[in-house]
Design a protein around this motif. Structure first.
Motif, short mmCIF file in Angstrom:
data_model
loop_
_atom_site.label_atom_id
_atom_site.label_comp_id
_atom_site.label_asym_id
_atom_site.label_seq_id
_atom_site.Cartn_x
_atom_site.Cartn_y
_atom_site.Cartn_z
N SER A 1 37.86 48.22 48.43
CA SER A 1 40.06 48.32 49.52
C SER A 1 40.51 48.14 48.28
N ASP A 2 40.80 47.33 47.42
CA ASP A 2 42.14 46.90 46.62
C ASP A 2 42.81 47.74 46.12
N PHE A 3 43.67 47.33 46.36
CA PHE A 3 45.12 48.53 45.29
C PHE A 3 44.96 48.54 44.27
N ILE A 4 45.15 49.06 43.33
CA ILE A 4 45.11 49.83 41.25
C ILE A 4 46.37 49.37 41.22
N HIS A 5 46.29 48.68 40.12
CA HIS A 5 47.86 47.93 40.40
C HIS A 5 48.26 48.24 38.28
N GLY A 6 47.21 48.97 37.69
CA GLY A 6 47.92 49.75 36.63
C GLY A 6 48.05 50.45 36.55
N LYS A 7 48.42 51.25 35.23
CA LYS A 7 48.05 52.79 35.04
C LYS A 7 47.00 53.13 34.51
N ILE A 8 47.27 55.32 34.26
CA ILE A 8 45.56 55.53 33.89
C ILE A 8 46.19 55.80 32.23
N ARG A 9 45.12 54.87 31.55
CA ARG A 9 44.90 55.26 30.12
C ARG A 9 43.55 55.79 29.58
#
Length: 549
Positions: free
Chosen positions: A159-167
């Motif tokens: 359920s946590d929100f994502i804080h980074g980018k897609i690499r």
């Protein structure tokens, strides 16, 4: 295809007892004959009619203020909605599966928060050329897991929100280390364990192994130690990147606060808004809840309301918007007054004292029994219109019908009739303006628009004491609504006479019609009780004589 819309049986504006009770009675007959008929009214129920309805325990008919086409007449069902936190992938599946061009968006409580269109989705498609910063989109790990059909090898709080980018892990390990940042999500194909462990050591938040690539126990152990998600998906790296981009919640691309309409909004009122905004679909809300959509592409003329008119046949007396409806029948006992129809219709008009007399006998002619409550209402209408058989409009046919109805209803004609007339005879808390419009009917007499109201009382003095205020109210109606003459009949039930109040012009028409001095504001007419038979005909003849002079 047979219409499912009801047939409204309705009387004239400012309805009297005959107008209300005949509508109820004729709707009963049509229902017994297999029609979806609904009794209706075009105005407020007066005290006399209310007494009759209450006495026989019958509800007031449906109030129809007008018959103009409204939003509800063209509203499309809206069974498909999406939630604001659903993903774009889910939106695409919904639109494709149901062949939709737009979909309303609601919150978790079902309240409308926006609308999203296929063009919004198309715009998002072009944005997929670059990898999105999911930290700004409030995408959750569970959204990515679902979108990529991933198997969770190392779990965390989904359920946590994502804080980074897609690499995408491409090139040498040095290139990967220079590209990847803390909290990023890294997509990687079939790589050596050392490379995967090096990527985990970068402090990423999630490692996605594409193409069902091999993952060793050492990599799993390293990820578990650093609390990093490890997912395995059957899709290739390019496909996974696109699927992740589709994890963005719908609220990011929807139109918030869309233009909405209500079911009772007039179609004529919303067309301008549609032309200004030019959207494809518009939500329809009732009490804040979504009840359907109005489509700009399908905004065609709706199926017209079907109506049966009782106790009138003149356009000026009919419910507003009658020209927009389809008139099926007319049941009446008045003069023919000029309503036009587009095709032949069934009409039943007789020179009797009351429409209810016609309605009752139509029941018997069709071998349809009349329940006691309906019989009581039809009887009430006859007693009202004929003023307990005292009106010159009363015929032996009315009396015979009334006697038969009284037997069915189980009431004494004289006792019940006097009680009903008494209930409606006082002015109570009526204002002069309300008295001036009581049982109001409009007539076209020669070149003049004339309105004639009538109030029947036991004691005319309580009304005549208000004569100055009444005349002022009558003149206001003429000025505001463009009538030439306003007349109010104050009919004395006991003395069988009428005080006729009048204002407007030409007053000479009043004098010529009744051979009285019309220089004041009222004349006394002994023996006059009927508007239909003793007021309108003399006025109609008088206007002919004036025109010849």
């Amino acid at each position: 295809m047979k219409s499912t819309k009801p047939i409204y049986v309705i009387g004239h504006r400012n309805p009297d007892t005959d107008s209300i009770c005949s509508a109820i009675g004729y709707a009963h007959l049509k229902q017994a004959l297999g029609f979806n008929a609904v009794p209706a009214r075009a105005g407020k129920v007066n005290a006399e009619t209310k007494y009759a309805l209450d006495y026989f325990h019958v509800e007031q008919p449906l109030l129809l203020s007008d018959l103009y086409p409204r939003v509800k007449d063209v509203t499309l069902d809206c069974k498909i909605v999406v939630r604001q936190h659903d993903t774009l992938r889910h939106l695409g599946e919904v639109m494709r599966g149901h062949d939709l061009k737009s979909v309303p968006v609601t919150d978790s409580k079902g309240i409308l928060v926006g609308i999203v269109t296929v063009s919004d989705l198309a715009k998002r498609y072009f944005q997929e050329l670059s990898m999105q910063d999911l930290s700004e989109m409030r995408v959750r790990y569970r959204d990515i897991i679902a979108a990529t059909d991933s198997k969770v090898l190392v779990s965390g709080n989904e359920s946590d929100f994502i804080h980074g980018k897609i690499r995408i892990a491409a090139g040498s390990i040095k290139m990967i280390q220079d590209t990847v940042e803390k909290n990023d999500i890294v997509l990687v194909g079939d790589r050596h364990d050392e490379t995967l462990i090096d990527i985990v050591d970068q402090g990423i938040s999630c490692l996605i192994i594409t193409g069902n690539g091999r993952v060793s126990a050492d990599v799993i152990e390293a990820a578990e130690a650093k609390h990093i998600f490890v997912l395995s998906t059957p899709y290739d790296t390019y496909t996974v990147a696109r699927l992740i981009n589709q994890c963005v919640p719908i609220r990011r691309i929807m139109h918030p606060d869309p233009v909405c309409f209500k079911p009772l909004d007039l179609l004529s009122d919303i067309k301008g808004t549609m032309e200004e905004t030019n959207y494809r679909n518009y939500p329809v809300l009732e009490n804040g809840r979504l009840v359907g959509l109005v489509s700009r592409d399908n905004l065609m003329l709706p199926e017209r309301d079907r109506v049966i008119l009782v106790d009138h046949n003149e356009r000026g007396q009919a419910v507003e918007g009658i020209e927009e409806a389809k008139i099926l029948e007319i049941i009446d006992h008045h003069r023919l007054g000029g309503i036009q129809t587009s095709e032949p219709i069934f009409t039943h008009a007789e020179p009797v004292g009351c429409t209810a007399t016609i309605v009752a006998n139509m029941h018997w002619q069709n071998d349809v029994d009349i329940p006691a409550s309906i019989a009581g209402l039809l009887l009430s209408a006859i007693l009202s219109d004929t003023v307990l058989f005292k009106s010159p409009t009363c015929t032996p046919y009315d009396k015979k019908t009334a006697e038969r109805l009284a037997e069915i209803a189980g009431v004494d004609i004289q006792e019940y009739g006097m009680a009903m007339l008494k209930a409606g005879s006082g002015i109570g808390d009526m204002t002069p303006a309300e008295i001036a419009k009581n049982d109001l009917k409009e007539f076209q007499i020669g070149d003049y628009r004339v309105i004639v109201s009538q109030i029947s009382v036991m004691d005319p003095k309580e009304v005549m004491d208000l004569e100055p205020q009444l005349i002022e109210a009558m003149q206001n109606i003429c000025d505001k609504e463009g009538f030439d003459l306003s007349l109010v009949m104050v009919t004395d039930i006991l003395q069988e006479a009428t005080y006729l109040l009048f204002t407007g012009s030409p007053k000479t028409l009043i004098g010529e019609a009744f051979k009285k001095d019309a220089s004041g504001t009222h004349i006394y007419l002994p023996g006059v009780m009927s508007r239909k038979k003793q007021v309108i005909p003399p006025l109609s003849e008088a206007v002919k004589r004036i025109g010849k002079n």
